[in-house]
Design a protein around this motif. Structure first.
Motif, PDB file in Angstrom:
ATOM      1  N   UNK A 177       0.840  -1.200   0.000  1.00 57.91           N
ATOM      2  CA  UNK A 177       0.000   0.000   0.000  1.00 57.91           C
ATOM      3  C   UNK A 177       0.875   1.250   0.000  1.00 57.91           C
ATOM      4  N   UNK A 178       1.892   1.257   0.862  1.00 64.36           N
ATOM      5  CA  UNK A 178       2.774   2.425   0.957  1.00 64.36           C
ATOM      6  C   UNK A 178       3.494   2.664  -0.363  1.00 64.36           C
ATOM      7  N   UNK A 179       4.051   1.604  -0.945  1.00 63.27           N
ATOM      8  CA  UNK A 179       4.782   1.742  -2.204  1.00 63.27           C
ATOM      9  C   UNK A 179       3.839   2.131  -3.334  1.00 63.27           C
ATOM     10  N   UNK A 188       9.202   8.640  -6.884  1.00 62.70           N
ATOM     11  CA  UNK A 188      10.067   7.460  -6.937  1.00 62.70           C
ATOM     12  C   UNK A 188      11.261   7.732  -7.843  1.00 62.70           C
ATOM     13  N   UNK A 189      10.999   8.389  -8.982  1.00 59.97           N
ATOM     14  CA  UNK A 189      12.076   8.710  -9.901  1.00 59.97           C
ATOM     15  C   UNK A 189      13.096   9.644  -9.284  1.00 59.97           C
ATOM     16  N   UNK A 190      12.632  10.658  -8.563  1.00 59.46           N
ATOM     17  CA  UNK A 190      13.560  11.587  -7.902  1.00 59.46           C
ATOM     18  C   UNK A 190      14.419  10.850  -6.884  1.00 59.46           C
ATOM     19  N   UNK A 237       8.471   3.911 -13.116  1.00 60.22           N
ATOM     20  CA  UNK A 237       7.102   3.634 -13.553  1.00 60.22           C
ATOM     21  C   UNK A 237       6.591   2.287 -13.053  1.00 60.22           C
ATOM     22  N   UNK A 238       7.484   1.316 -12.834  1.00 58.86           N
ATOM     23  CA  UNK A 238       7.059  -0.060 -12.573  1.00 58.86           C
ATOM     24  C   UNK A 238       6.861  -0.382 -11.102  1.00 58.86           C
ATOM     25  N   UNK A 239       7.566   0.299 -10.201  1.00 59.42           N
ATOM     26  CA  UNK A 239       7.564  -0.106  -8.791  1.00 59.42           C
ATOM     27  C   UNK A 239       6.165   0.004  -8.180  1.00 59.42           C
ATOM     28  N   UNK A 240       5.507   1.136  -8.336  1.00 62.50           N
ATOM     29  CA  UNK A 240       4.171   1.303  -7.758  1.00 62.50           C
ATOM     30  C   UNK A 240       3.135   0.347  -8.325  1.00 62.50           C
ATOM     31  N   UNK A 241       2.975   0.279  -9.643  1.00 59.54           N
ATOM     32  CA  UNK A 241       2.025  -0.689 -10.208  1.00 59.54           C
ATOM     33  C   UNK A 241       2.340  -2.133  -9.854  1.00 59.54           C
ATOM     34  N   UNK A 250       0.877  -2.780  -6.419  1.00 56.52           N
ATOM     35  CA  UNK A 250      -0.588  -2.869  -6.453  1.00 56.52           C
ATOM     36  C   UNK A 250      -1.044  -4.180  -7.086  1.00 56.52           C
ATOM     37  N   UNK A 251      -0.440  -4.533  -8.219  1.00 57.20           N
ATOM     38  CA  UNK A 251      -0.840  -5.754  -8.922  1.00 57.20           C
ATOM     39  C   UNK A 251      -0.508  -6.992  -8.102  1.00 57.20           C
ATOM     40  N   UNK A 252       0.638  -6.993  -7.427  1.00 59.78           N
ATOM     41  CA  UNK A 252       1.005  -8.142  -6.596  1.00 59.78           C
ATOM     42  C   UNK A 252       0.006  -8.343  -5.463  1.00 59.78           C
ATOM     43  N   UNK A 253      -0.477  -7.249  -4.900  1.00 60.48           N
ATOM     44  CA  UNK A 253      -1.458  -7.364  -3.818  1.00 60.48           C
ATOM     45  C   UNK A 253      -2.767  -7.953  -4.329  1.00 60.48           C
ATOM     46  N   UNK A 254      -3.216  -7.517  -5.505  1.00 61.89           N
ATOM     47  CA  UNK A 254      -4.451  -8.053  -6.072  1.00 61.89           C
ATOM     48  C   UNK A 254      -4.287  -9.538  -6.416  1.00 61.89           C
TER      49      UNK A 254
END
Length: 333
Positions: free
Chosen positions: A162-164, A172-174, A205-209, A212-216
């Protein structure tokens, strides 16, 4: 006509081509796509007319001669009635004419064609990276936390995902630039000239999605592992690998496909900010510079490209769901 015959006529099954569920599904989805495209095109057309003041004067600057402003307005057809402008805009779109940049005087279609490949590369690589991480991680967490096992593992994974997942891509990029680009110097922080230059933007771009996808996938995996067909597979003493990968995983991924399509759409839109963090030569950095320079025709075209991309991805997800899951209500009236 009697009441009985009227009821019979209204409840009679469809015959002909329209009786096929795929034909009805295709017509419905095509109709929605066409309506959505019309709304998008109309909104992009109105964009330049909703800007306060004269867009040509804003682009050329306050010191531009009035004759130059008038000539440019005439070239763009801004002196014509609004409906005439709208008709000409639709005609130009169907012929691939997106106008001319007010700053560089280059065809907008040329600018888009030069910058679009870099944006697509970034979005697709980030999507593949997110899926490559999320699927095995979600499956592993689903196996470890099924039937109430691994409470601490479940809590740690859920909280961290959730946090990520809620951290914006550009932040995240910064952070990645500061740690791996500035302090450690492992990767370039600008451009796409080398393969190493792709690492940090793709991760941004990939870390957040991926989180989320792993949790689902974990939630769906836990649910599928309690299904009757999985219990039957265990009763047959099938290997754990065959149960998890051959039986449970395909059913868990079916429910996650819609989210995956939405994430891909979000990644395409998320490239706008990430490209500016990494000076990536794509549409995202181009639209920001065009907004700052008040080059509204370029902005108009890029918004249209992004919108069409999102609509196409959503349509492909709907079709994929109908193909993978024949029981899906997506093909029902």
């Amino acid at each position: 006509m009697t009441l009985a015959s009227s009821v019979a006529s209204t409840s009679a099954p469809r015959v002909g081509v329209l009786s096929h569920p795929w034909v009805r599904f295709g017509l419905r989805r095509l109709g929605r796509l066409l309506v959505s495209l019309w709304v998008l095109v109309t909104a992009s057309f109105l964009m330049i007319h909703l800007i306060p003041g004269d867009p040509v004067r804003a682009a050329l600057g306050p010191t531009a001669p009035p004759a130059l402003v008038a000539a440019r307005r005439a070239d763009m057809g801004l002196d014509d009635p609004l409906l005439v402008q709208y008709w000409h805009y639709l005609q130009h779109l169907f012929t691939g004419d997106l106008g001319t940049s007010m700053i560089s005087q280059l065809p907008v279609s040329q600018i888009v064609s030069q910058r679009l490949p870099a944006t697509l590369q970034l979005a697709l690589l980030a999507f593949l990276a997110a899926v490559a991480v999320a699927v095995p991680l979600g499956v592993l967490m689903g196996v470890l936390t099924r039937r109430g096992h691994g409470r601490r593992t479940e809590l740690a994974f859920t909280t961290s995902s959730v946090v990520v997942g809620i951290v914006p891509d550009f932040l995240v990029g910064v952070g990645l630039v500061y740690v791996f680009g500035v302090n450690l110097g492992w990767f370039p922080v600008a451009g796409n000239a080398t393969p190493e230059a792709y690492v940090l933007p793709v991760l941004s771009l990939a870390i957040g999605p991926a989180a989320i996808l792993a949790r689902i996938i974990r939630v769906e995996m836990v649910s599928v592992l309690e299904a009757d067909f999985v219990r039957t597979a265990r009763a047959k003493r099938l290997p754990a690998r065959a149960i998890y990968l051959g039986h449970a995983l395909p059913n868990a991924l079916t429910a996650s496909l819609t989210l995956g399509g939405l994430l891909l759409s979000a990644m395409v839109a998320g490239t706008v900010l990430v490209e500016n963090v990494f000076a990536w030569p794509g549409l995202g950095s181009t639209i920001v510079s065009s907004i700052l320079n008040k080059d509204y025709q370029v902005v108009q075209a890029i918004v249209l490209v992004y919108g069409v991309g999102v609509l196409v991805v959503n349509t492909l997800v709907d079709v994929a769901l109908a193909l993978i899951d024949p029981r899906s209500t997506i093909r029902e009236d």
